[in-house]
Design an enzyme around this catalytic site. Structure first.
Site, PDB file in Angstrom:
ATOM      1  N   HIS A   1      -1.977   1.268   7.414  1.00  0.00           N
ATOM      2  CA  HIS A   1      -2.357   1.159   6.009  1.00  0.00           C
ATOM      3  C   HIS A   1      -2.366   2.547   5.354  1.00  0.00           C
ATOM      4  CE1 HIS A   1      -4.323  -0.315   2.445  1.00  0.00           C
ATOM      5  NE2 HIS A   1      -5.310   0.545   2.606  1.00  0.00           N
TER       6      HIS A   1
ATOM      7  N   CYS B   1       0.823  -1.219   0.000  1.00  0.00           N
ATOM      8  CA  CYS B   1       0.000   0.000   0.000  1.00  0.00           C
ATOM      9  C   CYS B   1       0.857   1.269   0.000  1.00  0.00           C
ATOM     10  CB  CYS B   1      -0.985   0.009   1.156  1.00  0.00           C
ATOM     11  SG  CYS B   1      -0.221  -0.071   2.775  1.00  0.00           S
TER      12      CYS B   1
END
Ligand SMILES: [Zn+2]
Ligand SMILES: [Zn+2]
Ligand SMILES: [Zn+2]
Length: 334
Positions: free
Chosen positions: A302, A42
């Site tokens: 994230h 990510c």
């Protein structure tokens, strides 16, 4: 504390905001990027979405053809290949594996950006830019590159010098020149300064954001007077070029910061280069007004990205494979 509508962000570790001039817009096809469980890509996907959606970068990079190729660890080739897929592929979601592998091989000795391991999106963004410089600049050193075709140095780099000048005894330190791709600022300092600035004003004004960033990046950084008169001095940073893209990295001082909401409220969407530094030397920089077009957020280990499509005037949200148009801005406590 608010300078303008449209605040957003979340996060706990890094929050780069990308500012560019309002002119020269075009629409880049938007696609998601695969991040299978265990890949932890990510951070790279976020950096990549920013590079692809920045009109200035995408167009200039398209024009580059020759480079020093590193074969299977070539970040230049991997980036070219995924940009071609962004442009022409009929798939809605693309793999970023080739770039992930090239990055891992290139930074193997430093043990950075290794396969399967999470890393920092802002540092990934900076390092991709520095590698592009390496591939195209014919071994010019990073801190003295003036190659006209070097996108990282021509469009992104802030060429600065810092110096202390004592108003008490008149002594000044030797100017220290340096180049940065990302201007890092502490979120704690940002929030403290926002409160302090609002105490002395009746209402917030649009130009306060640049000044806030300038105060937040210098206020805690006091140096002894170079003439040893005993005075404590704030560092002065002077910008000597006029970058087209400015990247601000907000650094969270702890993993569990409770400042997320305050940070969101202190963000502005317009940034005048002249406010960001003690002084800017180029006329172009003095007049430059930049608009927020991209934000990379970090929350719950994230990264995801917001990007403003200038032509359709819409914010798009990229969370790896998922791409969504942002309809309403809602701030929530998570
Ligand atoms: Zn290559
Ligand atoms: Zn360069
Ligand atoms: Zn002094």
């Amino acid at each position: 504390m608010s300078w303008k509508r449209n605040y957003f962000a979340s996060g706990s570790s890094g929050l780069p905001g990308i500012f560019t001039p309002r002119t020269m817009t075009s629409i880049a096809p938007s696609k998601g990027l695969i991040n299978e469980p265990g890949q932890n890509s990510c951070f790279l996907n976020s950096a990549l979405q920013v590079l692809w959606h920045l009109d200035i970068f995408r167009r200039s990079f398209r024009q580059l053809t020759t480079h020093k190729c590193m074969e299977d660890s070539c970040i230049f080739c991997a980036l070219k290949s995924i940009f071609v897929q962004f442009q022409f592929s009929s798939e809605k979601v693309l793999p970023s594996d080739a770039l992930r592998c090239a990055l891992a091989k290139t930074f193997q000795d430093e043990q950075r950006f290794q396969l399967g391991i999470m890393d920092d999106a802002a540092e990934c963004f900076e390092n991709i830019l520095m590698r592009i410089h390496f591939h195209i600049s014919d071994e010019t050193k990073e801190d003295i590159c003036t190659a006209k075709h070097c996108i990282p140095h021509q469009k992104f780099a802030m060429t600065l010098f810092e110096q202390c000048v004592c108003s008490n005894c008149g002594a000044s330190s030797d100017p220290l020149p340096f180049i940065q791709m990302v201007h890092y600022i502490s979120t704690t300092s940002l929030c403290n300064q926002a409160v302090r600035m609002l105490e002395c004003r009746e209402k917030p004004t649009p130009d306060m954001f640049g000044e806030l960033l300038r105060n937040a990046s210098t206020v805690g950084d006091l140096r002894n007077c170079p003439g040893n008169c005993g005075e404590k001095l704030r560092i002065r940073r002077v910008l000597m070029n006029s970058p087209e893209i400015i990247t601000i990295g907000l650094v969270w001082d702890s993993d569990h910061s409770d400042l997320a909401e305050d940070v969101i409220h202190s963000l502005g969407t317009v940034l005048r280069l002249g406010d960001l530094f003690y002084r800017v030397t180029e006329d172009k920089a003095k007049q430059a007004e930049l608009y927020l077009v991209g934000v990379v957020c970090y929350y719950g280990k994230h990264y995801s990205t917001f990007f403003f499509q200038t032509k359709i005037r819409k914010w798009i949200y990229f969370d790896d494979a998922h791409v969504k148009e942002v309809i309403i801005w809602a701030l929530c406590n998570q």
